[in-house]
Each structure stands twice: as C-alpha cells, then as structure tokens.
Write an enzyme that holds these catalytic residues in place. Structure first.
Site, mmCIF file in Angstrom:
data_model
loop_
_atom_site.group_PDB
_atom_site.id
_atom_site.type_symbol
_atom_site.label_atom_id
_atom_site.label_comp_id
_atom_site.label_asym_id
_atom_site.label_seq_id
_atom_site.Cartn_x
_atom_site.Cartn_y
_atom_site.Cartn_z
ATOM 1 N N GLY A 46 88.201 -34.672 -3.031
ATOM 2 C CA GLY A 46 89.998 -34.421 -2.895
ATOM 3 C C GLY A 46 89.922 -33.108 -2.111
ATOM 4 O O GLY A 46 91.088 -32.781 -2.135
ATOM 5 N N TRP A 56 90.361 -32.954 1.213
ATOM 6 C CA TRP A 56 91.440 -33.317 2.378
ATOM 7 C C TRP A 56 92.855 -33.463 1.551
ATOM 8 O O TRP A 56 93.987 -32.896 1.952
ATOM 9 C CB TRP A 56 91.392 -34.625 2.955
ATOM 10 N N ASP A 105 89.879 -43.822 -3.461
ATOM 11 C CA ASP A 105 88.382 -43.745 -3.281
ATOM 12 C C ASP A 105 87.656 -44.771 -4.233
ATOM 13 O O ASP A 105 88.284 -45.105 -5.253
ATOM 14 C CB ASP A 105 87.938 -42.437 -3.575
ATOM 15 N N ASP A 108 88.402 -50.040 -3.913
ATOM 16 C CA ASP A 108 88.214 -50.286 -2.651
ATOM 17 C C ASP A 108 89.214 -50.479 -1.559
ATOM 18 O O ASP A 108 90.111 -51.075 -1.870
ATOM 19 C CB ASP A 108 87.324 -51.488 -2.716
ATOM 20 N N ASP A 126 88.509 -40.233 5.983
ATOM 21 C CA ASP A 126 86.934 -39.670 5.988
ATOM 22 C C ASP A 126 86.001 -40.696 5.392
ATOM 23 O O ASP A 126 84.909 -40.157 4.901
ATOM 24 C CB ASP A 126 87.106 -38.332 5.172
ATOM 25 N N LYS A 134 87.164 -40.514 10.539
ATOM 26 C CA LYS A 134 85.708 -40.299 10.731
ATOM 27 C C LYS A 134 85.093 -41.407 11.346
ATOM 28 O O LYS A 134 85.505 -42.625 11.023
ATOM 29 C CB LYS A 134 84.907 -40.253 9.339
HETATM 30 C C1 SAM Z 1 82.836 -38.007 3.073
HETATM 31 S S1 SAM Z 1 83.552 -38.505 1.516
HETATM 32 C C2 SAM Z 1 85.328 -38.109 1.718
HETATM 33 C C3 SAM Z 1 85.508 -36.529 1.437
HETATM 34 C C4 SAM Z 1 86.962 -36.027 1.235
HETATM 35 N N1 SAM Z 1 87.434 -36.365 2.585
HETATM 36 C C5 SAM Z 1 87.101 -34.804 0.795
HETATM 37 O O1 SAM Z 1 87.644 -33.893 1.732
HETATM 38 O O2 SAM Z 1 86.617 -34.336 -0.293
HETATM 39 C C6 SAM Z 1 83.636 -40.207 1.868
HETATM 40 C C7 SAM Z 1 84.234 -41.088 0.639
HETATM 41 O O3 SAM Z 1 84.564 -42.318 1.434
HETATM 42 C C8 SAM Z 1 84.564 -43.453 0.316
HETATM 43 N N2 SAM Z 1 84.449 -44.406 0.553
HETATM 44 C C9 SAM Z 1 83.503 -45.307 1.358
HETATM 45 N N3 SAM Z 1 83.882 -46.455 1.461
HETATM 46 C C10 SAM Z 1 85.123 -46.552 0.582
HETATM 47 C C11 SAM Z 1 85.774 -47.972 0.455
HETATM 48 N N4 SAM Z 1 85.576 -48.989 0.839
HETATM 49 N N5 SAM Z 1 87.008 -47.695 -0.215
HETATM 50 C C12 SAM Z 1 87.375 -46.560 -0.551
HETATM 51 N N6 SAM Z 1 86.707 -45.355 -0.269
HETATM 52 C C13 SAM Z 1 85.687 -45.446 0.147
HETATM 53 C C14 SAM Z 1 83.377 -42.969 -0.700
HETATM 54 O O4 SAM Z 1 83.144 -43.234 -1.952
HETATM 55 C C15 SAM Z 1 83.465 -41.155 -0.473
HETATM 56 O O5 SAM Z 1 83.953 -40.534 -1.788
#
Ligand code: SAM
Length: 246
Positions: free
Chosen positions: A88, A90, A111, A127, A151, A191
């Site tokens: 969280g 961002w 997420d 998802d 991200d 990203k």
């Molecule tokens: C690098 S982290 C994000 C960090 C976040 N921006 C923050 O500031 O705290 C990447 C996130 O992408 C999520 N993610 C990956 N595939 C996903 C999907 N298909 N749908 C939703 N979220 C997904 C992962 O669960 C993970 O929590």
C-alpha cells in the site's frame, strides 16, 4: 566504484551505497543463502530504513515519490487506479497528493494480497485478470481516470526469461485497463522488466500517448532490470489496438 559512493536519499540524507554492507546475517540451519542475502540487503538498505522511519508501508513508496517529484504526475482532486497495490505504499503517496482524506479525488486499487485499508479508497483483493473485479474497479471510478499506475510484478522464479514474460503480461493488462478508462490527456505509469518482450507494448504506448519515457528512480535497485514506463498525454486508443478479451 558506484556502490561505495555517498548518495542522497529522498530525504536529502547521505548514505553509503549497498556495496558498503555492514550488517551480516549469521549462517543458520534452515535459512537458504538467497534468503540470507535478501535479509542482509533489507537491513542494509537505506531506502528500507527511510521508508520505515517515514511511516510508509513499502520502500516502493519512495520510488513513486521520487518519480512524482521529478515529473509532477498527480494533482489534487484527480482519480487514480493503482494496480498491484500491496502493501500500500503507492496508495499512501497518491492519497496524500490527491487529498483523499479531505474528500478530494478518487482512488481505487487491487492486489492478489490483502492490503490494509487507506481511508477513502476502494481496495479490492483479487486478480486484475478477473473481469468481475476489473468491472468493480472501473465502476467505482465512474469509468474514468486521470492516471492508471501499476507496480504489478509476478512472483519471481529466478529464471530471467520466464520472469520477464510474466511481468510483461501484467504490463499489457495494465495498459489494456488504461486504454479503457483514461481521459484524454491522462497518464500511465507502470513497472516494466527490460528484456525484449515489452517492445510491442512500447509501440502501442507511443501511438496512444504524446510522450513516453523510461524512468528509473534512485530507490529502484541499480542491479535490477526493473524500470518504469511513464506515458503522458493520452490521445485515445490507437486504431490498430486490439483490446484484451473482456
Ligand atoms: C512490488 S508489489 C507492489 C508494491 C506497491 N506498489 C506498494 O507501494 O506497496 C507488486 C504487487 O503486484 C501484485 N500482483 C501481481 N500479480 C497481480 C495480479 N494478477 N493482480 C493483482 N495484483 C497482482 C503482487 O501481489 C504484489 O503485491
């Protein structure tokens, strides 16, 4: 050597680069070498320390803060969709800038993992590929956003080509969502793992936006293939763009 130079954190404080590791984790049974390296990196990482001391949920928050302070992405009262929100960081940055707690703007996130609530934001667990969840997010923001930010990253397997393709698929999904909801002039930040497969996505971005940049904030590890694509001035869905099945 880059790693031993003094650098400045987002707060302006000086710190030593990662090559100046000081704290080591003792070898213990049950802790793999890669887990030990991860812990060592965390405890020696100045951005982890800065994020924690400033009450951010993740060091990723500093990446967005740095990108925003260079390019002034967000404005008070805007509507923002955050994909891949956990834990969280961002959401915290955006909520603050758009003035969510004073009743300005709209913020929605999603997420796979649980995310602690952020006052005034809708955060779904699920998802992004799940149509029902995506529809719920889009309905909440009234079908329109000033920014779509992502991200999202797939769990890494350690196999570089596989990781690249999986994260590129998430980038495509994020861009597809942006194409559905961005208002003219809107922006997209996502990203991206460099490695080749993202090229067709970049072509679409160049057709659909006035300007496309690659940005690598200081808080993104230099050794990581991670960069962010920043596309501004949404012009509309390119003619030859095929929306993903929905
Ligand atoms: C690098 S982290 C994000 C960090 C976040 N921006 C923050 O500031 O705290 C990447 C996130 O992408 C999520 N993610 C990956 N595939 C996903 C999907 N298909 N749908 C939703 N979220 C997904 C992962 O669960 C993970 O929590």
């Amino acid at each position: 050597m880059a790693g031993s130079q003094n650098k400045k954190g987002s707060s302006g404080r000086s710190y030593r680069g990662n090559a100046g590791l000081t704290n080591k984790v003792q070898k213990k049974r049950g802790l793999s070498a890669s887990s030990r390296r991860w812990i060592e990196r965390q405890i020696n990482d100045p951005f982890v320390a800065e994020a924690r001391s400033r009450g951010f949920r993740s060091r990723a928050a500093l990446k967005l803060e740095q990108i925003n302070s260079k390019y002034q992405l967000f404005k008070k009262g805007q509507t923002v969709l955050d994909l891949g929100s956990a834990p969280g960081g961002w959401l915290q940055i955006v909520s603050d800038i758009i003035g969510l707690d004073e009743g300005n703007g709209r913020l929605a996130g999603i997420d796979l993992l649980d995310v602690e609530p952020v006052a005034g934001a809708l955060i779904l667990k699920g998802d992004i590929n799940d149509n029902a969840k995506l529809d719920e997010l889009i309905a909440y923001i009234g079908g329109k956003a000033d920014w779509v930010i992502s991200d999202m990253a797939a769990d890494t397997t350690g196999h570089r080509a596989t990781d690249h393709i999986r994260t590129t698929a998430l980038l495509e999904m994020a861009l597809d969502t942006a194409m559905r909801v961005l208002i003219p002039g809107g922006g997209f930040l996502a990203k991206c793992f460099q490695g080749g497969a993202e090229k067709s996505t970049l072509t679409t971005l160049r057709q659909g936006f006035e300007q496309v940049r690659h940005v690598k904030p200081d808080a993104s590890r230099a050794e990581s293939v991670e960069i962010y694509v920043l596309a501004t001035g949404f012009k509309g869905v390119p003619e030859n763009y095929l929306m993903l099945e929905h």
